[in-house]
Design a protein around this motif. Structure first.
Motif, PDB file in Angstrom:
ATOM      1  N   LEU A 113      -1.541  32.898  14.402  1.00  0.00           N
ATOM      2  CA  LEU A 113      -2.012  31.794  13.919  1.00  0.00           C
ATOM      3  C   LEU A 113      -1.899  31.859  12.332  1.00  0.00           C
ATOM      4  CD1 LEU A 113      -5.282  31.255  15.727  1.00  0.00           C
ATOM      5  CD2 LEU A 113      -3.050  30.118  16.167  1.00  0.00           C
ATOM      6  N   ASP A 114      -1.172  31.042  11.448  1.00  0.00           N
ATOM      7  CA  ASP A 114      -1.050  31.027  10.292  1.00  0.00           C
ATOM      8  C   ASP A 114      -2.207  30.458   9.684  1.00  0.00           C
ATOM      9  OD1 ASP A 114      -0.134  30.754   7.571  1.00  0.00           O
ATOM     10  OD2 ASP A 114       1.700  29.569   8.071  1.00  0.00           O
ATOM     11  N   PRO A 115      -2.830  31.436   8.562  1.00  0.00           N
ATOM     12  CA  PRO A 115      -4.229  30.754   8.046  1.00  0.00           C
ATOM     13  C   PRO A 115      -3.873  29.578   6.951  1.00  0.00           C
ATOM     14  CG  PRO A 115      -4.118  33.313   7.958  1.00  0.00           C
ATOM     15  CD  PRO A 115      -2.684  32.548   8.505  1.00  0.00           C
ATOM     16  N   SER A 116      -2.753  29.245   6.689  1.00  0.00           N
ATOM     17  CA  SER A 116      -2.426  28.296   5.886  1.00  0.00           C
ATOM     18  C   SER A 116      -2.060  27.094   6.636  1.00  0.00           C
ATOM     19  CB  SER A 116      -1.146  28.671   4.876  1.00  0.00           C
ATOM     20  OG  SER A 116      -0.022  28.853   5.502  1.00  0.00           O
ATOM     21  N   ASN A 117      -2.177  27.146   7.871  1.00  0.00           N
ATOM     22  CA  ASN A 117      -1.717  26.085   8.569  1.00  0.00           C
ATOM     23  C   ASN A 117      -2.874  25.287   9.316  1.00  0.00           C
ATOM     24  OD1 ASN A 117      -1.312  24.635  11.484  1.00  0.00           O
ATOM     25  ND2 ASN A 117       0.951  24.678  10.604  1.00  0.00           N
ATOM     26  N   LEU A 118      -3.172  24.123   9.092  1.00  0.00           N
ATOM     27  CA  LEU A 118      -4.513  23.394   9.205  1.00  0.00           C
ATOM     28  C   LEU A 118      -4.564  23.302  11.071  1.00  0.00           C
ATOM     29  CD1 LEU A 118      -4.655  20.157   6.908  1.00  0.00           C
ATOM     30  CD2 LEU A 118      -5.908  22.550   6.530  1.00  0.00           C
ATOM     31  N   LEU A 119      -3.678  23.177  11.698  1.00  0.00           N
ATOM     32  CA  LEU A 119      -3.760  23.193  13.130  1.00  0.00           C
ATOM     33  C   LEU A 119      -4.187  24.599  13.541  1.00  0.00           C
ATOM     34  CD1 LEU A 119      -0.692  20.802  14.143  1.00  0.00           C
ATOM     35  CD2 LEU A 119      -3.281  20.547  14.093  1.00  0.00           C
ATOM     36  N   ALA A 120      -3.580  25.606  12.988  1.00  0.00           N
ATOM     37  CA  ALA A 120      -3.640  26.906  13.291  1.00  0.00           C
ATOM     38  C   ALA A 120      -5.262  27.323  13.026  1.00  0.00           C
ATOM     39  CB  ALA A 120      -2.835  27.917  12.735  1.00  0.00           C
ATOM     40  N   LEU A 121      -5.745  26.882  11.767  1.00  0.00           N
ATOM     41  CA  LEU A 121      -7.163  27.015  11.652  1.00  0.00           C
ATOM     42  C   LEU A 121      -8.131  26.142  12.542  1.00  0.00           C
ATOM     43  CD1 LEU A 121      -7.154  26.815   7.632  1.00  0.00           C
ATOM     44  CD2 LEU A 121      -7.146  28.706   9.030  1.00  0.00           C
ATOM     45  N   LEU A 122      -7.701  24.898  12.917  1.00  0.00           N
ATOM     46  CA  LEU A 122      -8.588  24.320  13.928  1.00  0.00           C
ATOM     47  C   LEU A 122      -8.530  25.360  15.116  1.00  0.00           C
ATOM     48  CD1 LEU A 122      -9.956  22.032  15.318  1.00  0.00           C
ATOM     49  CD2 LEU A 122      -7.554  20.953  15.764  1.00  0.00           C
ATOM     50  N   ARG A 123      -7.457  25.845  15.582  1.00  0.00           N
ATOM     51  CA  ARG A 123      -7.448  26.493  16.772  1.00  0.00           C
ATOM     52  C   ARG A 123      -8.284  27.852  16.572  1.00  0.00           C
ATOM     53  NH1 ARG A 123      -5.163  27.038  21.495  1.00  0.00           N
ATOM     54  NH2 ARG A 123      -5.016  28.983  22.502  1.00  0.00           N
ATOM     55  N   LEU A 124      -8.313  28.693  15.555  1.00  0.00           N
ATOM     56  CA  LEU A 124      -9.256  29.728  15.061  1.00  0.00           C
ATOM     57  C   LEU A 124     -10.613  29.425  15.027  1.00  0.00           C
ATOM     58  CD1 LEU A 124      -8.556  32.691  14.273  1.00  0.00           C
ATOM     59  CD2 LEU A 124      -8.810  31.727  11.794  1.00  0.00           C
ATOM     60  N   THR A 166     -15.407  33.888   8.711  1.00  0.00           N
ATOM     61  CA  THR A 166     -14.173  33.732   9.105  1.00  0.00           C
ATOM     62  C   THR A 166     -13.542  32.942   7.823  1.00  0.00           C
ATOM     63  OG1 THR A 166     -14.374  33.482  11.420  1.00  0.00           O
ATOM     64  CG2 THR A 166     -12.465  32.413  10.835  1.00  0.00           C
ATOM     65  N   ASN A 167     -14.067  31.757   7.300  1.00  0.00           N
ATOM     66  CA  ASN A 167     -13.820  31.182   6.371  1.00  0.00           C
ATOM     67  C   ASN A 167     -13.477  32.157   4.963  1.00  0.00           C
ATOM     68  OD1 ASN A 167     -13.616  28.927   7.667  1.00  0.00           O
ATOM     69  ND2 ASN A 167     -15.548  28.109   6.925  1.00  0.00           N
ATOM     70  N   ALA A 168     -14.297  33.115   4.818  1.00  0.00           N
ATOM     71  CA  ALA A 168     -14.226  34.148   3.717  1.00  0.00           C
ATOM     72  C   ALA A 168     -12.938  34.995   3.852  1.00  0.00           C
ATOM     73  CB  ALA A 168     -15.447  34.881   3.509  1.00  0.00           C
ATOM     74  N   ALA A 169     -12.861  35.323   4.965  1.00  0.00           N
ATOM     75  CA  ALA A 169     -11.711  36.310   5.357  1.00  0.00           C
ATOM     76  C   ALA A 169     -10.335  35.416   5.205  1.00  0.00           C
ATOM     77  CB  ALA A 169     -11.608  36.782   6.904  1.00  0.00           C
ATOM     78  N   ILE A 170     -10.466  34.299   5.707  1.00  0.00           N
ATOM     79  CA  ILE A 170      -9.161  33.371   5.632  1.00  0.00           C
ATOM     80  C   ILE A 170      -8.957  33.276   4.104  1.00  0.00           C
ATOM     81  CG2 ILE A 170      -8.199  31.144   5.647  1.00  0.00           C
ATOM     82  CD1 ILE A 170      -9.955  30.834   8.280  1.00  0.00           C
ATOM     83  N   ALA A 171      -9.606  33.357   3.308  1.00  0.00           N
ATOM     84  CA  ALA A 171      -9.386  33.048   1.835  1.00  0.00           C
ATOM     85  C   ALA A 171      -8.645  34.202   1.415  1.00  0.00           C
ATOM     86  CB  ALA A 171     -10.713  32.949   1.002  1.00  0.00           C
ATOM     87  N   ALA A 178      -4.620  35.836  13.570  1.00  0.00           N
ATOM     88  CA  ALA A 178      -4.276  35.412  12.169  1.00  0.00           C
ATOM     89  C   ALA A 178      -4.380  36.522  11.258  1.00  0.00           C
ATOM     90  CB  ALA A 178      -5.227  34.279  11.585  1.00  0.00           C
ATOM     91  N   GLY A 179      -4.547  37.937  11.753  1.00  0.00           N
ATOM     92  CA  GLY A 179      -4.367  38.949  10.872  1.00  0.00           C
ATOM     93  C   GLY A 179      -5.474  39.213   9.926  1.00  0.00           C
ATOM     94  N   LEU A 180      -6.617  38.488  10.119  1.00  0.00           N
ATOM     95  CA  LEU A 180      -7.908  38.555   9.513  1.00  0.00           C
ATOM     96  C   LEU A 180      -8.476  40.075   9.553  1.00  0.00           C
ATOM     97  CD1 LEU A 180      -9.626  35.402  10.168  1.00  0.00           C
ATOM     98  CD2 LEU A 180      -8.102  35.577   8.853  1.00  0.00           C
TER      99      LEU A 180
END
Length: 345
Positions: free
Chosen positions: A203-214, A229-234, A149-151
């Motif tokens: 994995l696209d951090p803006s995509n809910l299914l991708a976030l589920l997988r992450l 992880t949630n902080a980095a996604i932001a 996801a590029g985090l």
């Protein structure tokens, strides 16, 4: 390696990395899994190397179960997952039930290898960013292989807390505080001119299914990892191309960046490439290094399993010249870093 041996080996690793619950799930599976449905049959007859160095079948299965829990598709299993307490008998009964009731979903999860973006691996990336900035005094171009996801391409948005002072911005999205051993990197304030990654399945951090997988591959009894992880996604906005790394590398390496250091890096990703792909990739990088100049240097930083212990080796190769330096070692999840500040190999 048999499935049972792979499950038990991965259970030991999970426990050593602070996830007794995931270890428990894998041990129960090793003890109790028998043929009889499509998921069990597939796991038991999986071809090739099923260990963490290749197909990572135990982690595929653990991630699949956690994915079902997070998606709400297996409430009976969710009731046995953290933060709930459970017995071994109740936990295995719930796992056995989803093997039959959720076969299609589990098969879908098993199709793909685990994808994690362990944000604590940014700790040595922050350190190497400061080290390279002090060495060259140039802006950095970042290229990551296996970026997911590029985090971790966003490491300059995070702060590394060290005994001798923080490295990173004062308004950081998150602060990493590994147990730091050895030398400390210089405080050199890296400047990032460009960043880009590649992954077979980004994995696209803006995509809910991708976030589920992450999130599914973050072990369920480690809420601190989920919070990081949630902080980095932001703050994640680095582009990650969907491609084979060996198809992506030639053009990425061909682009000349005068007045910049091109930093190619990978963390626990290179080891999953087949030997022939590693050899081809090494040749591509060496060829690009041969074209590097003092005004456009190339750096390759790796955090990878190297057959030594503890943890992963940290290595840096610099062109022009091709010198290889050991930067120390790090825990696979970044819980500790033993930094050497560059020892010739």
């Amino acid at each position: 390696m048999s499935l049972r041996a792979a499950l038990l080996s991965q259970a030991e690793t999970c426990e050593a990395l602070g996830s007794p619950f995931t270890g428990r799930v894998l041990r129960l599976t090793a003890q109790n899994l028998t043929p009889g449905n499509s998921v069990a049959d597939r796991l038991l007859s999986w071809p090739g190397d099923i260990s963490a160095r290749a197909a990572s079948v135990p982690l595929r299965f653990a991630g699949a179960l956690h994915g079902l829990v997070q998606s709400g598709l297996a409430p009976g299993l969710a009731a046995q997952y953290p933060p709930n307490d459970t017995t071994d008998a109740a936990l295995w009964q719930a796992i056995a039930a989803v093997l039959s009731a959720n076969e299609r979903d589990l098969q879908h999860w098993l199709d793909s290898p685990p994808q994690t973006n362990e944000v604590r691996r940014s700790a040595p990336l922050i350190a190497i960013g400061h080290w390279l900035t002090r060495r060259f005094d140039m802006p950095l171009i970042l290229s990551e292989i296996g970026a997911s996801a590029g985090l971790n391409l966003m490491w300059d948005r995070f702060t590394l807390s060290l005994p001798g002072g923080d490295r990173g911005p004062t308004d950081a999205a998150l602060t990493l505080s590994p147990e730091w051993r050895g030398a400390e990197p210089p405080d050199a304030r890296p400047r990032i001119a460009d960043r880009r990654g590649v992954d077979l399945n980004p994995l696209d951090p803006s995509n809910l299914l991708a976030l589920l997988r992450l999130r599914a591959y973050i072990w369920p009894d480690q809420p601190d990892r989920i919070a990081r992880t949630n902080a980095a996604i932001a703050v994640a906005d680095a582009p990650v191309d969907q491609a084979d790394a060996l198809d992506w590398l030639p053009q990425r390496l061909a682009d000349r960046h005068d007045g910049h250091v091109h930093v190619l890096f990978h963390t626990i990703a290179w080891q999953y490439l087949p030997p022939e792909a590693q050899a081809r990739g090494n040749a591509l990088i060496a060829a690009a290094g041969a074209q590097a100049t003092p005004d456009a240097p190339l750096a390759r930083f790796a955090m990878e399993a190297d057959g030594e212990s503890p943890g992963a080796g940290l290595s840096l190769q610099l062109w022009p010249g091709g010198d290889i330096l050991s930067m120390g070692r790090a825990d696979f999840h970044g819980r500790w870093v033993d930094w050497s500040n560059g020892t010739a190999i």
